[in-house]
Scaffold this motif. Structure first.
Motif, mmCIF file in Angstrom:
data_model
loop_
_atom_site.group_PDB
_atom_site.id
_atom_site.type_symbol
_atom_site.label_atom_id
_atom_site.label_comp_id
_atom_site.label_asym_id
_atom_site.label_seq_id
_atom_site.Cartn_x
_atom_site.Cartn_y
_atom_site.Cartn_z
ATOM 1 N N THR A 1 0.820 -1.212 0.000
ATOM 2 C CA THR A 1 0.000 0.000 0.000
ATOM 3 C C THR A 1 0.855 1.263 0.000
ATOM 4 O O THR A 1 0.316 2.364 -0.050
ATOM 5 C CB THR A 1 -0.943 0.033 1.211
ATOM 6 N N VAL A 2 2.164 1.085 0.075
ATOM 7 C CA VAL A 2 3.079 2.234 0.121
ATOM 8 C C VAL A 2 3.857 2.311 -1.185
ATOM 9 O O VAL A 2 4.666 1.432 -1.490
ATOM 10 C CB VAL A 2 4.061 2.117 1.316
ATOM 11 N N ALA A 3 3.624 3.367 -1.953
ATOM 12 C CA ALA A 3 4.263 3.508 -3.266
ATOM 13 C C ALA A 3 5.778 3.539 -3.159
ATOM 14 O O ALA A 3 6.483 3.003 -4.017
ATOM 15 C CB ALA A 3 3.750 4.764 -3.962
ATOM 16 N N LEU A 4 6.290 4.152 -2.096
ATOM 17 C CA LEU A 4 7.736 4.261 -1.919
ATOM 18 C C LEU A 4 8.390 2.891 -1.777
ATOM 19 O O LEU A 4 9.540 2.698 -2.191
ATOM 20 C CB LEU A 4 8.054 5.126 -0.685
ATOM 21 N N ASP A 5 7.658 1.939 -1.233
ATOM 22 C CA ASP A 5 8.199 0.582 -1.094
ATOM 23 C C ASP A 5 8.425 -0.078 -2.452
ATOM 24 O O ASP A 5 9.225 -1.006 -2.571
ATOM 25 C CB ASP A 5 7.247 -0.283 -0.253
ATOM 26 N N MET A 6 7.720 0.389 -3.469
ATOM 27 C CA MET A 6 7.887 -0.188 -4.800
ATOM 28 C C MET A 6 9.261 0.165 -5.376
ATOM 29 O O MET A 6 9.845 -0.626 -6.113
ATOM 30 C CB MET A 6 6.786 0.297 -5.745
ATOM 31 N N THR A 7 9.762 1.342 -5.019
ATOM 32 C CA THR A 7 11.113 1.728 -5.443
ATOM 33 C C THR A 7 12.131 0.788 -4.821
ATOM 34 O O THR A 7 13.061 0.319 -5.498
ATOM 35 C CB THR A 7 11.419 3.178 -5.026
ATOM 36 N N ALA A 8 11.950 0.491 -3.540
ATOM 37 C CA ALA A 8 12.846 -0.448 -2.853
ATOM 38 C C ALA A 8 12.743 -1.829 -3.472
ATOM 39 O O ALA A 8 13.764 -2.512 -3.665
ATOM 40 C CB ALA A 8 12.500 -0.503 -1.365
#
Length: 221
Positions: A202-209
């Motif tokens: 649910t966290v877009a920033l985690d997709m970068t990781a």
């Protein structure tokens, strides 16, 4: 006015330089991803790759489910491939659409990688028939053949989710198999079917990781 413009340009240049330094630092350090061998998700770092098989005994078990095209698929689809798994249901009005849209970020960034598989397992398989999953995939404009939506027996999906993927982390073994499975986690698994990362879908920033970690696994020997 000129001072403001100069300040903004200087700030952007500073951020760009720092990003480049971080990327270069990451390359020099050759940082490896940890392994996760139990439901507590305690990271295990291993430098000597020859000892992985002995130290990391947990792998994703064999499975067999129907995909959105009514084709029976099994663990062969992830053999020698990196894959990301999550657990959704098509009638979900809360986190599932968000997770799907966020996973599309990963899909779009790595769409040319034929050795990456995305698996979205239904946690309401008695509702999510292949045709329902097919419509869900089309409605979300997903055309990647390596992104599969899977359905089958509830007991088998829930067992795989909790005991293989540790989808609910440390409660993976404590919940009864009849209790509803609802998790925001995305699980990253390497080519040897070992878990290497967990992310909040649910966290877009985690997709970068997640994207960065997939690339790390791609370069792993």
């Amino acid at each position: 006015m000129y001072r403001i413009v100069f300040f903004l340009i200087s700030s952007l240049f500073f951020i760009s330089c720092n990003d480049s330094k971080r990327q270069e630092h990451h390359k020099k350090d050759n940082i490896d991803l940890p392994y996760y061998n139990d439901p507590t998700f305690t990271p295990v770092f291993i430098k000597d790759k020859s000892s992985v098989q002995k130290k990391i005994t947990h792998t994703i078990t064999d499975f067999e489910f129907l995909n959105q095209d009514s084709v029976l698929v099994n663990q062969n689809i992830i053999e020698n491939k990196i894959h990301v798994a999550n657990f959704i249901f098509t009638s979900c009005g809360s986190i599932c659409p968000i997770m799907t849209n966020h996973l599309k970020i990963v899909n779009d960034s790595l769409q040319n990688d034929k050795d990456l598989v995305l698996l979205s397992y239904s946690v309401t398989p008695w509702i999510d028939t292949p045709s329902v999953l097919s419509a869900y995939k089309k409605n979300h404009n997903i055309s990647n053949k390596n992104w599969l939506f899977l359905t089958g027996l509830k007991s088998e999906i829930y067992k795989l989710a909790r005991q293989s993927y540790y989808a609910e982390e440390d409660i993976g073994f404590s919940r009864d198999s009849t209790e509803f499975l609802h998790t925001e986690h995305l699980i990253l698994v390497d080519k040897t079917k070992r878990i290497r990362g967990i992310y909040n879908g649910t966290v877009a920033l985690d997709m970068t990781a997640l994207i960065n970690d997939i690339r790390t696994l791609q370069n792993e020997k």
